[in-house]
Design a protein around this motif. Structure first.
Motif, PDB file in Angstrom:
ATOM      1  N   MET A  20       2.022   3.037  10.703  1.00 54.11           N
ATOM      2  CA  MET A  20       3.061   3.012   9.661  1.00 54.11           C
ATOM      3  C   MET A  20       2.871   2.880   8.817  1.00 54.11           C
ATOM      4  O   MET A  20       1.505   2.391   7.707  1.00 54.11           O
ATOM      5  N   ALA A  21       3.249   3.455   7.007  1.00 59.17           N
ATOM      6  CA  ALA A  21       2.834   3.827   6.165  1.00 59.17           C
ATOM      7  C   ALA A  21       4.458   3.081   4.806  1.00 59.17           C
ATOM      8  O   ALA A  21       5.420   3.510   5.654  1.00 59.17           O
ATOM      9  N   ASP A  22       4.090   2.946   3.880  1.00 57.61           N
ATOM     10  CA  ASP A  22       4.912   1.991   2.924  1.00 57.61           C
ATOM     11  C   ASP A  22       4.640   2.422   1.498  1.00 57.61           C
ATOM     12  O   ASP A  22       3.793   2.917   1.194  1.00 57.61           O
ATOM     13  N   ALA A  23       5.215   3.102   0.642  1.00 57.47           N
ATOM     14  CA  ALA A  23       6.023   3.878  -0.683  1.00 57.47           C
ATOM     15  C   ALA A  23       6.371   3.330  -1.898  1.00 57.47           C
ATOM     16  O   ALA A  23       5.750   3.497  -2.636  1.00 57.47           O
ATOM     17  N   ASN A  24       6.860   2.015  -1.224  1.00 55.65           N
ATOM     18  CA  ASN A  24       7.163   1.501  -2.338  1.00 55.65           C
ATOM     19  C   ASN A  24       7.792   2.223  -3.710  1.00 55.65           C
ATOM     20  O   ASN A  24       7.702   1.998  -4.636  1.00 55.65           O
ATOM     21  N   SER A  25       8.797   2.770  -3.593  1.00 59.20           N
ATOM     22  CA  SER A  25       9.724   3.720  -3.851  1.00 59.20           C
ATOM     23  C   SER A  25       9.015   4.473  -4.426  1.00 59.20           C
ATOM     24  O   SER A  25       9.532   5.266  -5.395  1.00 59.20           O
ATOM     25  N   ALA A  26       7.971   5.465  -4.204  1.00 55.48           N
ATOM     26  CA  ALA A  26       7.267   6.055  -4.726  1.00 55.48           C
ATOM     27  C   ALA A  26       7.603   7.472  -5.121  1.00 55.48           C
ATOM     28  O   ALA A  26       7.828   8.567  -5.612  1.00 55.48           O
ATOM     29  N   TYR A  27       8.893   7.983  -3.871  1.00 51.26           N
ATOM     30  CA  TYR A  27       9.307   9.541  -3.899  1.00 51.26           C
ATOM     31  C   TYR A  27      10.856   9.439  -4.350  1.00 51.26           C
ATOM     32  O   TYR A  27      11.663   8.198  -4.416  1.00 51.26           O
ATOM     33  N   LEU A  55      14.400  12.256  -3.876  1.00 50.03           N
ATOM     34  CA  LEU A  55      14.563  13.342  -2.697  1.00 50.03           C
ATOM     35  C   LEU A  55      13.845  14.385  -2.789  1.00 50.03           C
ATOM     36  O   LEU A  55      14.227  15.681  -2.052  1.00 50.03           O
ATOM     37  N   GLN A  56      13.929  14.896  -4.026  1.00 47.06           N
ATOM     38  CA  GLN A  56      13.125  16.604  -4.326  1.00 47.06           C
ATOM     39  C   GLN A  56      11.989  16.289  -2.998  1.00 47.06           C
ATOM     40  O   GLN A  56      10.860  17.600  -2.692  1.00 47.06           O
ATOM     41  N   ASP A  57      11.277  15.571  -3.134  1.00 50.82           N
ATOM     42  CA  ASP A  57       9.614  15.192  -2.269  1.00 50.82           C
ATOM     43  C   ASP A  57      10.329  15.303  -0.777  1.00 50.82           C
ATOM     44  O   ASP A  57       9.432  15.347   0.117  1.00 50.82           O
ATOM     45  N   ILE A  58      11.604  16.004   0.101  1.00 53.02           N
ATOM     46  CA  ILE A  58      11.755  15.719   1.263  1.00 53.02           C
ATOM     47  C   ILE A  58      11.090  16.775   1.546  1.00 53.02           C
ATOM     48  O   ILE A  58      10.873  16.379   2.909  1.00 53.02           O
ATOM     49  N   ASP A  59      10.534  17.768   1.379  1.00 51.09           N
ATOM     50  CA  ASP A  59       9.358  19.191   2.931  1.00 51.09           C
ATOM     51  C   ASP A  59       8.508  17.925   2.472  1.00 51.09           C
ATOM     52  O   ASP A  59       7.953  17.860   4.148  1.00 51.09           O
ATOM     53  N   GLY A  60       7.708  17.204   1.563  1.00 52.11           N
ATOM     54  CA  GLY A  60       6.484  16.378   2.073  1.00 52.11           C
ATOM     55  C   GLY A  60       6.799  15.355   3.087  1.00 52.11           C
ATOM     56  O   GLY A  60       5.983  15.250   3.947  1.00 52.11           O
ATOM     57  N   LEU A  61       7.505  14.504   2.999  1.00 52.78           N
ATOM     58  CA  LEU A  61       8.079  13.838   3.675  1.00 52.78           C
ATOM     59  C   LEU A  61       8.524  14.408   5.071  1.00 52.78           C
ATOM     60  O   LEU A  61       8.014  13.292   7.034  1.00 52.78           O
ATOM     61  N   LYS A  62       9.109  15.432   5.480  1.00 50.08           N
ATOM     62  CA  LYS A  62       9.185  15.622   6.257  1.00 50.08           C
ATOM     63  C   LYS A  62       8.176  15.962   7.136  1.00 50.08           C
ATOM     64  O   LYS A  62       8.425  16.428   8.445  1.00 50.08           O
ATOM     65  N   ARG A  63       7.326  16.378   6.537  1.00 51.90           N
ATOM     66  CA  ARG A  63       5.435  16.638   7.324  1.00 51.90           C
ATOM     67  C   ARG A  63       4.831  15.854   8.052  1.00 51.90           C
ATOM     68  O   ARG A  63       4.810  15.878   8.489  1.00 51.90           O
ATOM     69  N   LEU A  64       5.693  13.988   7.350  1.00 54.11           N
ATOM     70  CA  LEU A  64       4.392  13.426   7.631  1.00 54.11           C
ATOM     71  C   LEU A  64       5.199  12.933   9.678  1.00 54.11           C
ATOM     72  O   LEU A  64       4.853  12.500   9.724  1.00 54.11           O
ATOM     73  N   ASP A  65       5.906  13.681   9.761  1.00 54.75           N
ATOM     74  CA  ASP A  65       7.480  13.795  11.265  1.00 54.75           C
ATOM     75  C   ASP A  65       5.935  14.040  11.765  1.00 54.75           C
ATOM     76  O   ASP A  65       5.773  13.267  13.215  1.00 54.75           O
ATOM     77  N   GLU A  66       4.942  14.567  11.811  1.00 50.26           N
ATOM     78  CA  GLU A  66       3.939  15.060  12.685  1.00 50.26           C
ATOM     79  C   GLU A  66       3.052  13.916  13.200  1.00 50.26           C
ATOM     80  O   GLU A  66       2.025  14.121  14.409  1.00 50.26           O
ATOM     81  N   PRO A 107      11.046   4.185   1.325  1.00 48.03           N
ATOM     82  CA  PRO A 107      10.273   5.889   0.760  1.00 48.03           C
ATOM     83  C   PRO A 107      10.578   6.564  -0.712  1.00 48.03           C
ATOM     84  O   PRO A 107      10.546   6.645  -1.575  1.00 48.03           O
ATOM     85  N   LEU A 108      12.654   5.639  -0.777  1.00 49.08           N
ATOM     86  CA  LEU A 108      12.947   6.094  -1.999  1.00 49.08           C
ATOM     87  C   LEU A 108      13.623   5.017  -2.727  1.00 49.08           C
ATOM     88  O   LEU A 108      12.999   3.916  -2.804  1.00 49.08           O
ATOM     89  N   GLY A 109      14.268   5.352  -3.921  1.00 47.62           N
ATOM     90  CA  GLY A 109      14.195   4.087  -4.664  1.00 47.62           C
ATOM     91  C   GLY A 109      14.593   2.463  -4.412  1.00 47.62           C
ATOM     92  O   GLY A 109      15.137   2.419  -3.456  1.00 47.62           O
ATOM     93  N   SER A 110      14.360   1.015  -5.591  1.00 44.90           N
ATOM     94  CA  SER A 110      14.766   0.616  -4.683  1.00 44.90           C
ATOM     95  C   SER A 110      15.598  -0.029  -4.770  1.00 44.90           C
ATOM     96  O   SER A 110      16.190  -1.311  -4.255  1.00 44.90           O
ATOM     97  N   ASP A 111      16.509   0.064  -5.243  1.00 44.77           N
ATOM     98  CA  ASP A 111      18.046  -0.075  -5.514  1.00 44.77           C
ATOM     99  C   ASP A 111      18.796   1.083  -4.943  1.00 44.77           C
ATOM    100  O   ASP A 111      20.468   1.582  -4.344  1.00 44.77           O
ATOM    101  N   ASP A 112      17.964   2.155  -4.062  1.00 44.66           N
ATOM    102  CA  ASP A 112      19.210   2.843  -3.429  1.00 44.66           C
ATOM    103  C   ASP A 112      19.492   2.980  -1.819  1.00 44.66           C
ATOM    104  O   ASP A 112      18.228   2.450  -1.193  1.00 44.66           O
TER     105      ASP A 112
END
Ligand SMILES: O=C(O)CCC(=O)c1ccccc1C(=O)O
Ligand SMILES: [Mg+2]
Length: 368
Positions: free
Chosen positions: A186-193, A195-206, A215-220
């Protein structure tokens, strides 16, 4: 019971290897070990696991010290505590500051279990005799990360988490997957992305990741709900969940399919157990997170992880993963990927006070 005395032991321990996340690097780990004493002289232990700087949550070792000294310890000293669940009520006049609260609350849980001569695991409703160990590999270059995963595979760990950040993600995971095609990864991004990065995040599905953590904001929890609908990979929330109410709302919105529970982040064991029970009821998976902590907090994590619905190996590794010497005896050991839940009362490990005296920078004592 009444707490008659609290001691804060300020320590600093050097990690065997510097640990890097999307936020930055930790090498010297400052911690405050919290010791509470009852009228009979029995003691319980907790630990402030906030970092020296506010990169993971808004709290730091210094803000926790301030909260403990000026508000939480004065509120607790001399109060009649019938059960550790009462501690949250005693602290209800202080908003948030969950890591400061958790340290003291966990010490009261340990003490209460010792008074009752039961293990902390039993007191919490734990059912496991062993808990499964997972390990985290910080951001580094691909070959070092492959080497350390290789090492941890040999040590028997059952779940592997890598840290990622924008630009150090797709190629890194591709490289790791090439070496370890079926590894529980598994991967942990600690809030570094965002929604603008959505295409890159979808590619990780493979890459068949068990989950992607925060992946997204600490308070989101709103953007995460959108992202989860777009991803095959389950989202696990860490930073975004600081209470039972956060967990309830995130589950309702569909912001995650998994929750990382950290006792410190949610303000204590009582709240962590409530989140466990909620997730069990809602069919949401969960596991126990880690904070590069000493054996005292690690022991609390092991007790929590013995509850029945912690079905995924947590970030609970051996003491030797991070420390040349830990503050508990015996140290936490991983045997074929499992950690024994201790059978002595309370946290079940002896606190090595001689070693603590050697490494402590300061001790502060508060009495009734
Ligand atoms: O092994 C551990 O103690 C957990 C490592 C880890 O992932 C972590 C360490 C420090 C702060 C935040 C996190 C996290 O889970 O995001
Ligand atoms: Mg995390």
């Amino acid at each position: 019971m009444k707490i008659k005395e609290v001691k804060l032991h300020f320590i600093e321990m050097e990690l065997i290897n510097a640990f890097s996340t999307s936020y930055g690097t930790v090498k010297n780990r400052e911690l405050i070990l919290v010791e509470v004493k009852d009228e009979a002289g029995l003691v319980g232990w907790g630990e402030v696991v906030a970092f020296s700087t506010p990169w993971y949550t808004e709290e730091t070792i210094q803000t926790c010290f301030h909260m403990l000294e000026d508000f939480l310890i004065p509120a607790l000293l001399g109060e009649e505590i019938k059960h550790p669940n009462d501690v949250a009520v005693v602290f209800s006049g202080v908003k948030r500051n969950n890591m400061a609260k958790a340290a003291l609350e966990c010490a009261v849980w340990d003490l209460y279990a010792k008074q009752k001569r039961v293990t902390l695991s039993t007191l919490l409703g734990g059912t496991r005799k062993t808990v499964e160990a997972g390990v985290v590999v910080g951001i580094s270059d691909l070959s070092s990360m492959i080497n350390s995963i290789e090492q941890h595979v040999k040590e028997g760990y059952k779940r592997f988490k890598i840290k990622i950040k924008p630009g150090i993600d797709y190629e890194l995971i591709k490289g790791i997957r090439k070496h370890f095609p079926t590894l529980p990864l598994m991967a942990d991004a600690n809030s570094a992305y965002t929604l603008q990065d959505i295409d890159g995040l979808k590619r990780l599905d493979e890459y068949n990741l068990m989950m992607i953590e925060q992946p997204l904001g600490s308070d989101d929890i709103v953007d995460h709900a959108y992202l989860q609908r777009e991803l095959k990979t389950p989202i696990c929330l860490d930073e975004s969940i600081v209470s039972y109410e956060d967990a309830r709302k995130a589950i309702e919105l569909g912001s995650c399919r998994v929750i990382n529970v950290k006792i410190s982040r949610v303000g204590g064991l009582s709240e962590a157990k409530r989140i466990h029970d909620l997730c069990e009821q809602k069919g949401v998976q969960l596991w126990v997170g880690g904070m590069l902590e000493s054996g005292i907090s690690r022991a609390h994590n092991i007790a929590l992880a013995s509850l029945p619905h912690f079905t995924i190996p947590g970030d609970i590794s051996a003491s030797a993963r991070y420390w040349n010497q830990d503050v508990i005896i015996p140290e936490v050991m991983v045997d074929k990927g499992d950690i024994m839940v201790p059978t002595r009362s309370g946290i079940g490990y002896e606190v090595n006070e001689t070693y603590i005296q050697q490494i402590e920078k300061q001790v502060k004592q508060y009495t009734l």
